[in-house]
Design an enzyme around this catalytic site. Sequence first.
Site, PDB file in Angstrom:
ATOM      1  N   ALA A 105       5.189  -1.041  -0.394  1.00 32.95           N
ATOM      2  CA  ALA A 105       5.306  -1.111   1.067  1.00 32.95           C
ATOM      3  C   ALA A 105       5.652  -2.527   1.521  1.00 32.95           C
ATOM      4  O   ALA A 105       6.015  -2.729   2.657  1.00 32.95           O
ATOM      5  CB  ALA A 105       4.001  -0.653   1.712  1.00 32.95           C
ATOM      6  N   LYS A 106       5.512  -3.498   0.623  1.00 28.25           N
ATOM      7  CA  LYS A 106       5.917  -4.893   0.911  1.00 28.25           C
ATOM      8  C   LYS A 106       5.379  -5.378   2.249  1.00 28.25           C
ATOM      9  O   LYS A 106       6.096  -5.969   3.041  1.00 28.25           O
ATOM     10  CB  LYS A 106       7.435  -5.042   0.805  1.00 28.25           C
ATOM     11  CG  LYS A 106       7.970  -4.672  -0.605  1.00 28.25           C
ATOM     12  CD  LYS A 106       9.432  -5.006  -0.773  1.00 28.25           C
ATOM     13  CE  LYS A 106       9.920  -4.781  -2.204  1.00 28.25           C
ATOM     14  NZ  LYS A 106       9.873  -3.402  -2.686  1.00 28.25           N
ATOM     15  N   ARG A 107       4.111  -5.159   2.482  1.00 25.65           N
ATOM     16  CA  ARG A 107       3.505  -5.567   3.730  1.00 25.65           C
ATOM     17  C   ARG A 107       3.173  -7.051   3.719  1.00 25.65           C
ATOM     18  O   ARG A 107       3.021  -7.671   2.650  1.00 25.65           O
ATOM     19  CB  ARG A 107       2.226  -4.764   3.976  1.00 25.65           C
ATOM     20  CG  ARG A 107       2.447  -3.272   4.173  1.00 25.65           C
ATOM     21  CD  ARG A 107       3.374  -2.955   5.329  1.00 25.65           C
ATOM     22  NE  ARG A 107       3.302  -1.550   5.697  1.00 25.65           N
ATOM     23  CZ  ARG A 107       4.236  -0.633   5.427  1.00 25.65           C
ATOM     24  NH1 ARG A 107       5.333  -0.954   4.773  1.00 25.65           N
ATOM     25  NH2 ARG A 107       4.086   0.619   5.817  1.00 25.65           N
TER      26      ARG A 107
END
Lengths: 305, 305
Positions: A105-107
């Site tokens: 999700a590369k948050r």
Amino acid sequence: MALDFADRLVLRARRLGHPLCVGLDPHLDRIPPLFRHGTMRAGDPETARAVGAFCSTVLDRVAEHCVAIKPQSAFFEQLGAAGLSELEALVRTAREREVPVILDAKRGDIGSTADAYARAYLAEDAPLRADALTVNPYLGGDCLQPFIDAAAAHAGGVFVLVRTSNPGAGDLQDLETQGGTPVYERVAAWLSASASKLVARETRWSSLGVVVGATWPEQARRLRELLPESPFLVPGYGAQGASAADALAGFVRGPDGVLEGGVVNTSRGLIFAPGSDTDDAETWERAIDAALDRAITDLAEAARS
Amino acid sequence: MALDFADRLVLRARRLGHPLCVGLDPHLDRIPPLFRHGTMRAGDPETARAVGAFCSTVLDRVAEHCVAIKPQSAFFEQLGAAGLSELEALVRTAREREVPVILDAKRGDIGSTADAYARAYLAEDAPLRADALTVNPYLGGDCLQPFIDAAAAHAGGVFVLVRTSNPGAGDLQDLETQGGTPVYERVAAWLSASASKLVARETRWSSLGVVVGATWPEQARRLRELLPESPFLVPGYGAQGASAADALAGFVRGPDGVLEGGVVNTSRGLIFAPGSDTDDAETWERAIDAALDRAITDLAEAARS
């Protein structure tokens, strides 16, 4: 007491003899006829169900054979809340089957917001609890801390983007800072102390991992020196052109002499395997199984050589 | 034909005479008693509904008076698919009322995945279509392009994180590259050509904006030189300690002599305003209205001085 994330991941990789992670990136326009429903469009709940059925059927075929799965959140988010329901169900099923789930999700956000993201994907009571989450370091160390703390509190893991696999990865990541050190090595250098604090009891690998593209084997070797305890999540193997040997460039010999130290992801090359664009269930299964065997054999051989 | 995003934003700010953006960051533990339902926990659909009711009631009070709203995706994501449904409904309502919605999701990924994120939040048929989206530049220029293309195709906007408002922002963003230029200025320099391509017809502001924290007025002035056409999304005003004058450091005189060039966000200081932690509806409304008036007066005065 649950094993730490790094132990769950590395012990499973040792048992299987390879580091294959299966990426679930359900591109709407590539879902095979076997699973398609009508025109497949974002706002349609039937489309979300079709995507869910496709992913869970892929999971059935790979669950016993892969080290982890890596659902790509974007492809579920584009389907709206109905897509998120499917992702929640998929992640729950995988975890019930004890397949580690790395949510891609590369948050990344500032303190209290990063806390909310960490709770969203790593807390015990989260509707979408993954084993590990990918995160982005652009906002700085204080913004990574909530993810690291949540991983520590919930036996979870974090993979920080360090050197990604895309052609433009170097635009920012390779910028040379004073003394000639590229940005991505500076990121790795900050992570090193935190990685040591998250070392798992059994394997001594850390639950703080990093994303290092298979397309950059030299950088992977350098990052292994900087982060000897961090598992690598390696994208770019297969469809993005990197070989198994390139993908394992940052791995090290484990207790049985087999290369270990992370997972190597393949997405499109497996879930949309050659021959799988069919409406026949047996043909589809054979195509997926063949691609799975090829990837496992390729990686297992490279890991032993 | 719909106005370009930058025109929608800037013309509305000119009409209102100030640049206030209201951030909707519904921290679970701060929702006032008036809206709380039971213990408020992540997996509970009633909690998601309570959060949705809180946000839509805030929207009712601010819709006519603010330039834009900025929902923070993390606080909805932590509630799972039920939270996303509430976010979808909130965004739809705001857009029906012609309040521009900047979805603060800080997404970023490699090409085909960035495409999916761009479709998820900027496409006409997206279940959660916002007017603009915040994105993260760590992965490089090729990963920003799908967002820029989607903004151009759908009259939407993009705000790229350049210099964030948090204490650790400088860990990566201020690293000096060869010649002494910090990383964030290098990011701004790549964006400049794309920003010029997305200039809106009427105001000549670009639909490619940047996030520049109010806590760093000197950097804001420098970034205005590098990106004369990009609206700034300015977090950090109010709760994070920056004054109105600091927040407007990168703004320039518009046609009426009022400072313009983006929006200044306040979240906690308004939605959890002093006196709003109550179960009485009128008391709550008065507290929100008072905080809204204070922020508007403060920013409008600074914009005219």
